[in-house]
Design an enzyme around this catalytic site. Structure first.
Site, PDB file in Angstrom:
ATOM      1  CB  SER A  89      37.504  38.340  24.288  1.00  8.20           C
ATOM      2  OG  SER A  89      36.662  39.242  23.538  1.00  8.20           O
ATOM      3  CE  LYS A  92      37.296  42.488  25.324  1.00  9.70           C
ATOM      4  NZ  LYS A  92      36.827  41.479  23.903  1.00  9.70           N
ATOM      5  CB  SER A 153      34.974  39.495  27.334  1.00 13.04           C
ATOM      6  OG  SER A 153      36.232  39.283  26.426  1.00 13.04           O
TER       7      SER A 153
END
Length: 333
Positions: A89, A92, A153
């Site tokens: 993640s 992101k 997240s």
């Protein structure tokens, strides 16, 4: 002249793989050898005052790969093999960066209202990934969706923002890779907006470049510093997974963990600086591949703990050596 000769000699030592401070781990980045105390990123050797860098004695993680840089100085060190690995993640950060380049937010602006589609709502019930409890037809601002994507997240919100921005996730991923190329992230390939795919890979040195750019955007910088956010109609807050924010001076950035990627963390730290107008200096760090192959929780715990040791050392030691380090690479201003 004597000082330049000393630096040249130290550069030869570093290239030979021994490094200031006795580091012996050789890595490859951009076709060049590097060591734990080397300052190589994107194939270019950066050597701001090797003696001062050695004096930091940074407690590098002994697995995976890591990189640290400071504003107005440049890269302070790269540790571990800079080979592309899954980043989970941490992806992101690029998702948010692309969205904000296409749809900038000024201070205090929430941006346009976005309607949650059926796909994002259906994905909210997934037990196999990190998601946020959004519902079909729910209307949320761009800023709120960025918060929900970056703090807890939420993969479903990352994909929702990608579709909103570019029409499809595939088209958005093309934009992500175009930005990576523009930033010189030569070891990076994005295959999704969330980071769930193990085929999204990068290096610590590459993600360091993105960290610097991300923290230049006021909306992104403000978001990653938040401890929690809320969703309309939901009493319980959504907490930031980056517990490193509890340490003094830490102002971001993003966690990431899967079994294949291990624990990953991109972080930003403000340290005392008597020279800059603000009295603070921004330091960037990336730690990848901690306890890969275990559980995502174990990997994330390790990434947070080991990043915390780097943060502690930098907060304590970097202010004292900044005078010797200043005047480094201008692109790190």
């Amino acid at each position: 002249m004597r000082r330049r000769a000393l630096w040249a000699a130290l550069a030869v030592v570093l290239i030979a793989g021994t490094g200031a401070g006795g580091a012996t781990l050789a890595t490859r980045q951009g076709g060049h050898a590097a060591t734990g105390n080397d300052t190589r990123a994107g194939g270019a050797l950066v050597l701001p005052a090797p003696e001062a860098i050695a004096a930091l004695g940074l407690p590098w993680p002994q697995e995976g790969q890591s990189a640290v840089a400071a504003a107005n100085v440049g890269v302070l060190g790269v540790k571990g093999p800079q080979q592309p690995v899954p980043i989970a993640s941490v992806t992101k950060v690029m998702t948010a960066y692309v969205v904000l380049r296409d749809h900038p937010l000024k201070d205090g602006e929430d941006g346009p209202t976005i309607t949650v589609d059926a796909q994002a709502a259906a994905e909210a019930g997934s037990a196999d990934e990190s998601t946020a409890p959004v519902t079909a037809g729910q209307r949320l601002t761009q800023r709120k969706l960025l918060e929900v994507m970056l703090l807890p997240s939420a993969n479903n919100v990352a994909r929702l923002l990608a579709r909103w921005d570019a029409g499809s996730e595939e088209a958005f991923v093309s934009r992500m890779n175009a930005q990576a190329a523009r930033l010189g992230m030569t070891g990076t390939t994005y295959t999704g907006a969330s980071g769930l795919e193990a085929t999204t890979v990068s290096t610590a040195a590459d993600q360091l470049k993105l960290a610097r750019e991300a923290m230049k955007d006021p909306a992104l910088r403000a978001t990653v510093a938040l401890r929690d956010t809320t969703l309309p109609g939901r009493a319980a807050p959504l907490h930031n997974t980056n517990r490193l924010l509890d340490q003094p001076g830490v102002v971001g950035l993003k966690t990431g963990s899967t079994t294949s990627a291990g624990g990953n963390l991109m972080w930003a730290l403000e340290v005392a600086d008597g020279k800059s107008a603000s009295g603070r200096r921004l330091v960037y760090g990336v730690v990848l591949g901690q306890r890969a192959g275990t559980t995502p929780a174990d990997g994330l715990r390790a990434a947070l703990e080991r990043s915390g040791r780097l943060v502690d050392a930098l907060r304590q030691k970097l202010p004292g050596v900044l005078p010797a380090l200043d005047g480094g690479r201008q692109e790190w201003a």
